[in-house]
Design a protein around this motif. Sequence first.
Motif, PDB file in Angstrom:
ATOM      1  N   LEU A  65       0.796  -1.208  -0.134  1.00  0.00           N
ATOM      2  CA  LEU A  65      -0.071   0.220   0.107  1.00  0.00           C
ATOM      3  C   LEU A  65       0.978   1.362   0.048  1.00  0.00           C
ATOM      4  CD1 LEU A  65      -2.847  -1.017   2.407  1.00  0.00           C
ATOM      5  CD2 LEU A  65      -2.697  -1.490   0.182  1.00  0.00           C
ATOM      6  N   TYR A  66       1.923   1.319   0.661  1.00  0.00           N
ATOM      7  CA  TYR A  66       2.850   2.467   0.767  1.00  0.00           C
ATOM      8  C   TYR A  66       3.771   2.355  -0.353  1.00  0.00           C
ATOM      9  CZ  TYR A  66       0.906   2.925   5.489  1.00  0.00           C
ATOM     10  OH  TYR A  66       0.031   3.081   6.574  1.00  0.00           O
ATOM     11  N   ARG A  67       4.377   1.205  -0.725  1.00  0.00           N
ATOM     12  CA  ARG A  67       5.339   1.306  -1.808  1.00  0.00           C
ATOM     13  C   ARG A  67       4.617   1.250  -3.315  1.00  0.00           C
ATOM     14  NH1 ARG A  67       8.719  -3.885  -0.484  1.00  0.00           N
ATOM     15  NH2 ARG A  67      10.020  -3.189  -2.091  1.00  0.00           N
TER      16      ARG A  67
ATOM     17  N   TYR B  34     -13.685   2.762  13.642  1.00  0.00           N
ATOM     18  CA  TYR B  34     -13.695   4.097  13.182  1.00  0.00           C
ATOM     19  C   TYR B  34     -14.490   4.227  11.892  1.00  0.00           C
ATOM     20  CZ  TYR B  34      -9.925   1.455  10.777  1.00  0.00           C
ATOM     21  OH  TYR B  34      -9.151   0.498   9.971  1.00  0.00           O
ATOM     22  N   GLY B  35     -14.607   3.126  11.166  1.00  0.00           N
ATOM     23  CA  GLY B  35     -15.535   3.142   9.978  1.00  0.00           C
ATOM     24  C   GLY B  35     -16.871   3.093   9.913  1.00  0.00           C
TER      25      GLY B  35
ATOM     26  N   GLY C 163      -5.313   1.581   9.335  1.00  0.00           N
ATOM     27  CA  GLY C 163      -5.794   2.857   9.938  1.00  0.00           C
ATOM     28  C   GLY C 163      -6.894   3.461   9.244  1.00  0.00           C
ATOM     29  N   PRO C 164      -7.522   4.546   9.935  1.00  0.00           N
ATOM     30  CA  PRO C 164      -8.744   5.269   9.237  1.00  0.00           C
ATOM     31  C   PRO C 164      -8.394   5.804   7.886  1.00  0.00           C
ATOM     32  CG  PRO C 164      -8.360   5.798  11.395  1.00  0.00           C
ATOM     33  CD  PRO C 164      -7.147   5.047  11.157  1.00  0.00           C
ATOM     34  N   VAL C 165      -7.297   6.412   7.491  1.00  0.00           N
ATOM     35  CA  VAL C 165      -6.687   7.018   6.385  1.00  0.00           C
ATOM     36  C   VAL C 165      -6.595   5.599   5.198  1.00  0.00           C
ATOM     37  CG1 VAL C 165      -4.987   8.097   5.005  1.00  0.00           C
ATOM     38  CG2 VAL C 165      -5.802   8.955   7.351  1.00  0.00           C
ATOM     39  N   GLU C 166      -6.010   4.603   5.594  1.00  0.00           N
ATOM     40  CA  GLU C 166      -5.827   3.547   4.543  1.00  0.00           C
ATOM     41  C   GLU C 166      -6.980   2.911   4.221  1.00  0.00           C
ATOM     42  OE1 GLU C 166      -3.634   4.136   7.152  1.00  0.00           O
ATOM     43  OE2 GLU C 166      -2.409   5.175   5.576  1.00  0.00           O
ATOM     44  N   PHE C 167      -8.111   2.671   5.544  1.00  0.00           N
ATOM     45  CA  PHE C 167      -9.142   1.995   5.216  1.00  0.00           C
ATOM     46  C   PHE C 167     -10.063   2.640   4.186  1.00  0.00           C
ATOM     47  CE2 PHE C 167     -13.762   1.618   6.526  1.00  0.00           C
ATOM     48  CZ  PHE C 167     -14.027   0.319   6.609  1.00  0.00           C
ATOM     49  N   LYS C 168     -10.186   4.331   4.372  1.00  0.00           N
ATOM     50  CA  LYS C 168     -10.730   4.900   3.646  1.00  0.00           C
ATOM     51  C   LYS C 168     -10.349   4.792   1.985  1.00  0.00           C
ATOM     52  CE  LYS C 168     -13.510   8.217   6.362  1.00  0.00           C
ATOM     53  NZ  LYS C 168     -13.958   9.405   6.382  1.00  0.00           N
TER      54      LYS C 168
END
Length: 368
Positions: free
Chosen positions: A182-184, A267-268, A226-231
Motif C-alpha cells: 500500500l505504501y510502496r 472508525y468506519g 488505520g482510518p486513512v488507509e481504510f478509506k
Amino acid sequence: MSKDELILPKDFPQLKNDTFLRAARGEQTQHVPVWCMRQAGRYLPEFREFRAGKDFFDTCRSPEACCELTLQPLRRFDFDASIIFSDILVVPQAMGMEVQMVPGKGPTFPDPLKDPEDLQRLKTKVDVQKELDYVFKAITLTRHKIQGKVPLIGFTGAPWTLMSYMIEGSGSKTFSKVKSWLYRYPEVSHMLLKRLTDVVVDYLLCQVAAGAQALQVFESHAGILGPVEFKAFCLPYLRDIARRVKDQLKETGQDVPMIVFAKDAHYGLEDLSQSYYEVVSLDWTIDPRLAREQTGGKVSLQGNMDPCALYAPKERISEIVKTMLEGFGTQRYIANLGHGMYPDMDPESVAAFVEAVHKHSRQMNEQQ
C-alpha cells in the motif's frame, strides 16, 4: 453426470421462516433472529467425523459435501439462517493461485505475490461461472434440501482481505508484506483491488442466481488498517461491490439483503452505514449503543457477542445475551457472535445462546 447436476436453481421450496430477512430489511420481527459465523464447524462432532481424512478444498469442491455440512447445525439448533459451507479463498484459486489448507497452520499460498510483476500470473479474465461452478451447485442443492426451513446466506471475502492472503501467503501477526504494498505500490495495489472487486461482484451475482437469499461480505482484515488507509484501500471497494450487485439485481427485480462485516474497523461504522449494505455486522469490541449512535438508524446491525462468552455456564450465557439485547434493542437487529466459533466449543452452549436470544427478545417485545 452426478445427481447434483440435475438439480436446477428454480422451483425452490417456500420459505417458512423469514425473520432473518425481515430484520435485515428493517422490518418488524416478533423475535430477534440468530445465526453464528462458522456455525458449520469443528465444534460439531458430526462435522469432524464427516471431514475426517478429507482435503479441505476437495470438500469445498463437492456440492454434496458442502450441502451436508451446511445442514448439520440446522439439525441441532433453532437458527434463523444458514450460511453455505465454503471458503473465502476460492476466489484467489479462481484467479489462478494455489491455496492449501495446512494442518496446524491454516490456509497457505505456496507461491504468494511478492512484487508487482507477479500480478501477471493472475488470470486477466476470470470465468466465475465456470471456475466456481461447484459453489453455485452447492447453493442450489442446499436451497432444495433445506426445504424452506430458513434462508440461505452466500458470502465472499472482500478485496482487501483477499489481497492480504495473496501477498502474505498465510495469516500474519503484522501483515507487513501486504501493508508495504500500500505504501510502496499504491497504484498497483488499487489495480489488484479493482480486479478482485470485479471477480467478487460476478461471484455474488452468480450466488444469487444459484439461490442465495442474502449475501455477506467478510472484510476480516479491516482492522489492520488505520482510518486513512481504510478509506483509501478498503471502503471504496466495499461500496463498489454493494452498489454494483444491487444495480444488477434491480434489473431483474430481485431484492437480496447484503451484510458487511469489517472486523475491528470501529472508525468506519458511520461510513459503512452509508455504503449500500442493509446490515453492518459488528465484532465484540464495539458497544451496541455506540454502534446504534454511529450508524444513525440507517442500517440493521448484526453481532456481537464475544465468542468466548460461550465458554461460560449456560445461566451466564443467558445473562450476557439479555444485556446484549438491551444494548441493541429487539428491532433491526440480528444476533450473532462477534466472530466465528472456535473448535473446542460445546454444542450445548450454542444451543443455550440461540435459546436465550429467542426467549429474551420475545419477552422484551411483549413488554413494549
